[in-house]
Design an enzyme around this catalytic site. Structure first.
Site, PDB file in Angstrom:
ATOM      1  N   ASP A 267     -10.192  -2.617  -8.971  1.00 17.39           N
ATOM      2  CA  ASP A 267     -10.109  -2.880  -7.526  1.00 17.39           C
ATOM      3  C   ASP A 267     -11.406  -2.528  -6.788  1.00 17.39           C
ATOM      4  OD1 ASP A 267      -7.312  -3.267  -8.110  1.00 17.39           O
ATOM      5  OD2 ASP A 267      -7.020  -1.118  -7.895  1.00 17.39           O
TER       6      ASP A 267
ATOM      7  N   GLU B  69      -1.785 -10.136  -2.780  1.00 16.79           N
ATOM      8  CA  GLU B  69      -2.381  -8.838  -2.458  1.00 16.79           C
ATOM      9  C   GLU B  69      -3.886  -9.005  -2.338  1.00 16.79           C
ATOM     10  OE1 GLU B  69      -1.206  -6.357  -5.724  1.00 16.79           O
ATOM     11  OE2 GLU B  69      -2.480  -7.397  -7.162  1.00 16.79           O
TER      12      GLU B  69
END
Length: 359
Positions: free
Chosen positions: A49, A260
């Protein structure tokens, strides 16, 4: 600390099995190098991420820190049991990557109980702000903020999450003196548990509250931050993602709908909203005329990577644009990922050239 090749050799010999090693699933080192289009930026710990920014003339990367865990895997992502953040920097693409050590730990966040998931960072007036999601004492995701005098931290967390935030995956977009916080994610991110930005009692599962296939998909949220950078200046607004006919992307359009990892950047006079489609594994993007949208779907920034998840950021450095993302080259298993970067190209028509993560 600076990570050098000799140091890594010693590290792999003397540390426990929790340190990254290329698995048989990932193949031997030679075949893996030929298979993957880009090399891991960090190999001594697992990272995912990656949120990248240019601060003080360097590229700073704020990833999550994957660890091995005994937590059982489920559809809510409980096995992503991260407990701290490291910050990394590099002076040039392809250059040496510096690990600045632990920037924030779970036990130093008063309101949090578990799961320090994907963060982002921003700078204002010489102060640095780390935005992060974590589950509170009731196991509900909220978004917190921590502050430092340095881009690498350490960061000191505010005692409470940011009022009015919910779900996960915070990302900060700056335009001039204005800073906008984007957030949201379905399934494990719990966005589907909310209606009118209020938690609906009784929703507990990953699909509780997911719209029917023909209905409008759940969308990410955006809100301007106030001058303190620790509070919202307005109530969050839904960011609409439309198809080429001007209709909202539907929940059943899994290859295009938001899942997301919302991220925003500006190129020319257009705003680019990029995001993960989750179970179809694309990083998709849409273009709009305002940070608030609406945005019209355009295609994919990144094709599926090795590993189930996908989460990215896009940043400009010295006139070139770069995509930061993760895959599972080092481990071969989804919960133990490694961050990468690739040059990104905006085409003359404003579209983004799709990046292939494997050869």
């Amino acid at each position: 600390m600076k990570i050098s090749i000799p140091f890594l050799g010693v590290l792999f010999l003397v540390t426990a099995c929790s340190q990254p090693q290329k698995s048989s699933e990932a193949g031997d080192a030679e075949s893996a190098q030929s298979k993957f289009a880009h090399s891991p930026l960090v190999e001594h710990i697992y990272t995912a991420d990656p949120s990248a920014h240019v601060f003080e003339g360097k590229i700073y990367i704020y990833p999550s820190h994957d660890i091995e865990t005994e937590v059982e895997e489920d559809d809510m992502g409980s096995h992503f049991d991260m407990k701290d953040y490291h910050v990394f920097s590099m002076e040039q693409p392809g250059g040496e990557v510096t690990d600045h050590g632990v920037a924030l730990k779970l036990e130093d966040v008063p309101w949090a109980s578990r799961q320090l998931w994907a963060p982002d960072a921003a700078e204002k007036d010489g102060k640095y702000y780390l935005y992060f999601p974590a589950k509170d004492k009731e196991d509900i995701f909220k978004i917190g903020v921590a502050i430092s005098d340095r881009p690498e931290g350490p960061f000191t967390a505010e005692p409470e999450p940011i009022a009015g935030t919910f779900s996960m995956d915070p990302a900060v977009y700056q335009e001039g003196e204005d800073y906008f916080l984007l957030f949201g994610g379905i399934w494990g991110g719990q966005l589907q548990w909310y209606e009118d930005q209020k938690l609906v009692e009784g929703r507990k599962g990953p699909t509780d509250g997911i719209p029917a296939d023909e209905e409008k998909a759940l969308m990410p949220y955006i809100a301007k931050l106030d001058g303190s950078m620790t509070e919202l200046a307005e109530q969050p607004k839904e960011i609409l993602i439309l198809d080429d006919e001007g209709n909202p992307i539907t929940a059943g359009d899994n290859a295009k709908r938001f899942f997301e990892a919302a991220w925003m950047h500006k190129y020319g006079d257009k705003y680019y909203l990029s995001y993960s489609t989750g179970d179809t594994h694309f990083i998709a993007y849409a273009i709009g005329d305002s940070p608030y949208g609406p945005f019209t779907y355009q295609g994919n920034v990144l094709e599926p990577v090795e590993g189930w998840t996908n989460h990215h950021s896009i940043a400009e450095f010295e006139g070139k644009w770069y995509l930061f993302y993760h895959d599972t080259e080092l481990s071969g298993v989804t919960p133990l990922r490694n961050i990468k970067m690739a040059e990104l190209t905006h085409l003359p028509d404003g579209k983004i050239q799709t990046i292939q993560p494997v050869n």
